[in-house]
Design a protein around this motif. Structure first.
Motif, PDB file in Angstrom:
ATOM      1  N   MET A   1      -2.081  -7.001  -8.264  1.00 56.44           N
ATOM      2  CA  MET A   1      -2.810  -7.609  -6.253  1.00 56.44           C
ATOM      3  C   MET A   1      -3.973  -6.433  -6.361  1.00 56.44           C
ATOM      4  SD  MET A   1      -0.391  -6.105  -3.363  1.00 56.44           S
ATOM      5  CE  MET A   1       1.136  -7.465  -3.584  1.00 56.44           C
ATOM      6  N   PRO A   2      -4.896  -7.037  -4.913  1.00 56.72           N
ATOM      7  CA  PRO A   2      -5.965  -6.300  -4.393  1.00 56.72           C
ATOM      8  C   PRO A   2      -6.210  -5.332  -4.311  1.00 56.72           C
ATOM      9  CG  PRO A   2      -5.233  -8.500  -3.602  1.00 56.72           C
ATOM     10  CD  PRO A   2      -4.135  -8.763  -4.229  1.00 56.72           C
ATOM     11  N   ILE A   3      -4.708  -4.841  -3.757  1.00 60.68           N
ATOM     12  CA  ILE A   3      -5.022  -3.714  -2.934  1.00 60.68           C
ATOM     13  C   ILE A   3      -4.386  -2.897  -3.615  1.00 60.68           C
ATOM     14  CG2 ILE A   3      -3.665  -2.826  -1.332  1.00 60.68           C
ATOM     15  CD1 ILE A   3      -5.275  -4.851   0.119  1.00 60.68           C
ATOM     16  N   THR A   4      -5.527  -1.658  -4.337  1.00 60.95           N
ATOM     17  CA  THR A   4      -4.716  -0.480  -5.124  1.00 60.95           C
ATOM     18  C   THR A   4      -4.246   0.473  -4.091  1.00 60.95           C
ATOM     19  OG1 THR A   4      -6.892  -1.068  -6.507  1.00 60.95           O
ATOM     20  CG2 THR A   4      -6.334   0.944  -6.296  1.00 60.95           C
ATOM     21  N   VAL A   5      -3.459   1.595  -4.750  1.00 63.32           N
ATOM     22  CA  VAL A   5      -2.940   2.934  -3.493  1.00 63.32           C
ATOM     23  C   VAL A   5      -3.476   4.075  -4.742  1.00 63.32           C
ATOM     24  CG1 VAL A   5      -0.704   3.510  -2.799  1.00 63.32           C
ATOM     25  CG2 VAL A   5      -0.992   0.813  -2.787  1.00 63.32           C
ATOM     26  N   ASP A   6      -4.012   4.645  -3.735  1.00 63.60           N
ATOM     27  CA  ASP A   6      -4.661   5.862  -3.656  1.00 63.60           C
ATOM     28  C   ASP A   6      -3.620   6.951  -3.651  1.00 63.60           C
ATOM     29  OD1 ASP A   6      -6.630   4.330  -5.555  1.00 63.60           O
ATOM     30  OD2 ASP A   6      -8.014   4.276  -3.346  1.00 63.60           O
ATOM     31  N   ILE A   7      -2.527   7.133  -3.354  1.00 62.54           N
ATOM     32  CA  ILE A   7      -1.361   7.948  -3.164  1.00 62.54           C
ATOM     33  C   ILE A   7      -2.358   9.390  -4.271  1.00 62.54           C
ATOM     34  CG2 ILE A   7       0.414   9.284  -2.850  1.00 62.54           C
ATOM     35  CD1 ILE A   7       1.021   6.331  -1.472  1.00 62.54           C
ATOM     36  N   ASP A   8      -2.000   8.902  -5.823  1.00 58.09           N
ATOM     37  CA  ASP A   8      -2.304   9.888  -6.867  1.00 58.09           C
ATOM     38  C   ASP A   8      -3.638  11.127  -5.732  1.00 58.09           C
ATOM     39  OD1 ASP A   8       0.067   9.889  -7.692  1.00 58.09           O
ATOM     40  OD2 ASP A   8      -0.995   7.839  -9.695  1.00 58.09           O
ATOM     41  N   VAL A   9      -4.833  10.144  -6.359  1.00 58.98           N
ATOM     42  CA  VAL A   9      -6.021  11.212  -5.365  1.00 58.98           C
ATOM     43  C   VAL A   9      -5.806  11.778  -4.784  1.00 58.98           C
ATOM     44  CG1 VAL A   9      -8.098  10.864  -4.945  1.00 58.98           C
ATOM     45  CG2 VAL A   9      -7.027   9.191  -6.599  1.00 58.98           C
ATOM     46  N   MET A  10      -5.219  11.647  -3.310  1.00 60.53           N
ATOM     47  CA  MET A  10      -4.720  12.261  -2.744  1.00 60.53           C
ATOM     48  C   MET A  10      -4.026  13.364  -2.723  1.00 60.53           C
ATOM     49  SD  MET A  10      -7.478  10.817  -0.417  1.00 60.53           S
ATOM     50  CE  MET A  10      -6.847  12.660   1.239  1.00 60.53           C
ATOM     51  N   LEU A  11      -2.754  12.916  -3.198  1.00 65.57           N
ATOM     52  CA  LEU A  11      -2.558  14.387  -4.071  1.00 65.57           C
ATOM     53  C   LEU A  11      -2.975  14.882  -4.398  1.00 65.57           C
ATOM     54  CD1 LEU A  11       1.057  12.036  -4.588  1.00 65.57           C
ATOM     55  CD2 LEU A  11       1.608  13.731  -3.097  1.00 65.57           C
ATOM     56  N   ALA A  12      -3.602  14.672  -5.554  1.00 67.09           N
ATOM     57  CA  ALA A  12      -4.088  15.417  -6.541  1.00 67.09           C
ATOM     58  C   ALA A  12      -4.976  16.492  -6.085  1.00 67.09           C
ATOM     59  CB  ALA A  12      -5.066  15.179  -7.521  1.00 67.09           C
ATOM     60  N   ARG A  13      -5.646  16.032  -5.176  1.00 65.44           N
ATOM     61  CA  ARG A  13      -7.326  17.192  -4.213  1.00 65.44           C
ATOM     62  C   ARG A  13      -5.965  18.053  -3.153  1.00 65.44           C
ATOM     63  NH1 ARG A  13     -10.741  11.677  -1.845  1.00 65.44           N
ATOM     64  NH2 ARG A  13     -11.650  11.325  -3.447  1.00 65.44           N
ATOM     65  N   ARG A  14      -4.954  18.031  -2.532  1.00 64.03           N
ATOM     66  CA  ARG A  14      -4.130  18.359  -2.043  1.00 64.03           C
ATOM     67  C   ARG A  14      -3.068  19.373  -2.633  1.00 64.03           C
ATOM     68  NH1 ARG A  14      -7.651  16.856   1.267  1.00 64.03           N
ATOM     69  NH2 ARG A  14      -7.884  15.074   3.090  1.00 64.03           N
ATOM     70  N   LYS A  15      -3.015  19.109  -3.590  1.00 60.01           N
ATOM     71  CA  LYS A  15      -2.588  19.840  -4.857  1.00 60.01           C
ATOM     72  C   LYS A  15      -0.679  20.205  -4.106  1.00 60.01           C
ATOM     73  CE  LYS A  15      -5.669  22.651  -7.204  1.00 60.01           C
ATOM     74  NZ  LYS A  15      -7.273  22.658  -5.749  1.00 60.01           N
ATOM     75  N   MET A  16      -0.250  18.582  -4.190  1.00 57.28           N
ATOM     76  CA  MET A  16       1.050  18.209  -3.560  1.00 57.28           C
ATOM     77  C   MET A  16       1.623  17.568  -4.823  1.00 57.28           C
ATOM     78  SD  MET A  16       2.389  16.951  -0.118  1.00 57.28           S
ATOM     79  CE  MET A  16       1.053  17.754   0.896  1.00 57.28           C
ATOM     80  N   SER A  17       3.259  17.796  -4.582  1.00 58.01           N
ATOM     81  CA  SER A  17       3.655  17.064  -5.618  1.00 58.01           C
ATOM     82  C   SER A  17       4.420  15.534  -4.729  1.00 58.01           C
ATOM     83  CB  SER A  17       5.116  18.139  -6.104  1.00 58.01           C
ATOM     84  OG  SER A  17       5.896  17.885  -4.590  1.00 58.01           O
ATOM     85  N   VAL A  18       4.798  15.062  -6.148  1.00 59.03           N
ATOM     86  CA  VAL A  18       5.781  13.209  -4.998  1.00 59.03           C
ATOM     87  C   VAL A  18       6.802  14.272  -4.555  1.00 59.03           C
ATOM     88  CG1 VAL A  18       6.503  11.478  -5.777  1.00 59.03           C
ATOM     89  CG2 VAL A  18       4.511  11.729  -6.850  1.00 59.03           C
ATOM     90  N   GLY A  19       7.412  15.002  -4.707  1.00 62.19           N
ATOM     91  CA  GLY A  19       8.531  15.485  -3.928  1.00 62.19           C
ATOM     92  C   GLY A  19       8.741  15.992  -2.534  1.00 62.19           C
ATOM     93  N   GLU A  20       7.435  16.804  -2.484  1.00 58.72           N
ATOM     94  CA  GLU A  20       6.689  17.684  -1.643  1.00 58.72           C
ATOM     95  C   GLU A  20       6.029  16.328  -0.715  1.00 58.72           C
ATOM     96  OE1 GLU A  20       4.310  20.892   0.282  1.00 58.72           O
ATOM     97  OE2 GLU A  20       4.268  20.353  -1.700  1.00 58.72           O
ATOM     98  N   LEU A  21       5.767  15.883  -0.496  1.00 54.05           N
ATOM     99  CA  LEU A  21       5.123  14.389  -0.092  1.00 54.05           C
ATOM    100  C   LEU A  21       6.286  13.397   0.369  1.00 54.05           C
ATOM    101  CD1 LEU A  21       2.874  13.499   1.289  1.00 54.05           C
ATOM    102  CD2 LEU A  21       2.401  11.566  -0.717  1.00 54.05           C
ATOM    103  N   ALA A  22       7.528  13.297   0.016  1.00 57.61           N
ATOM    104  CA  ALA A  22       8.083  12.620  -0.210  1.00 57.61           C
ATOM    105  C   ALA A  22       9.225  12.695   1.282  1.00 57.61           C
ATOM    106  CB  ALA A  22       9.453  11.809  -1.063  1.00 57.61           C
ATOM    107  N   ASN A  23       9.419  14.214   0.358  1.00 53.04           N
ATOM    108  CA  ASN A  23       9.993  15.269   1.476  1.00 53.04           C
ATOM    109  C   ASN A  23       9.501  15.352   3.135  1.00 53.04           C
ATOM    110  OD1 ASN A  23      12.320  16.740   2.004  1.00 53.04           O
ATOM    111  ND2 ASN A  23      10.647  18.374   2.392  1.00 53.04           N
ATOM    112  N   ARG A  24       8.608  15.608   3.425  1.00 51.96           N
ATOM    113  CA  ARG A  24       7.490  15.685   4.145  1.00 51.96           C
ATOM    114  C   ARG A  24       6.906  14.707   5.479  1.00 51.96           C
ATOM    115  NH1 ARG A  24       2.829  20.147   3.629  1.00 51.96           N
ATOM    116  NH2 ARG A  24       2.486  19.647   5.560  1.00 51.96           N
TER     117      ARG A  24
END
Length: 87
Positions: A1-24
């Motif tokens: 797919m030509p759309i790339t999702v960069d959520i991992d990049v933003m999670l790393a920059r914010r030092k946040m876990s996937v679980g914390e982001l999902a919860n918030r």
């Protein structure tokens, strides 16, 4: 797919876990994983807005268009129209 999702990049920059982001954001970790791994066929604007609010970023920080993706077609069909499974 030509759309790339960069959520991992933003999670790393914010030092946040996937679980914390999902919860918030108010979605399940499984649904967030589908989105961040690029398997989602759609994203609600309310979800995108919540992601941007929690991560303090713009939609363009999370989504990127890259031409020439493997699933591109000339007539604009998406994966579901070609019989691909839903995420």
């Amino acid at each position: 797919m030509p759309i790339t999702v960069d959520i991992d990049v933003m999670l790393a920059r914010r030092k946040m876990s996937v679980g914390e982001l999902a919860n918030r954001v108010g979605i399940t970790p499984a649904n967030l994983a589908v989105l961040k791994n690029g398997r989602a066929k759609a994203v609600r604007f309310t979800t995108l807005a919540a992601l941007c609010e929690v991560l303090e970023c713009q939609p363009g920080d999370l989504l990127r268009w890259e031409p020439g993706g493997a699933e591109d077609t000339e007539d604009g069909e998406d994966g579901a129209a070609r019989g691909a499974g839903h995420a």
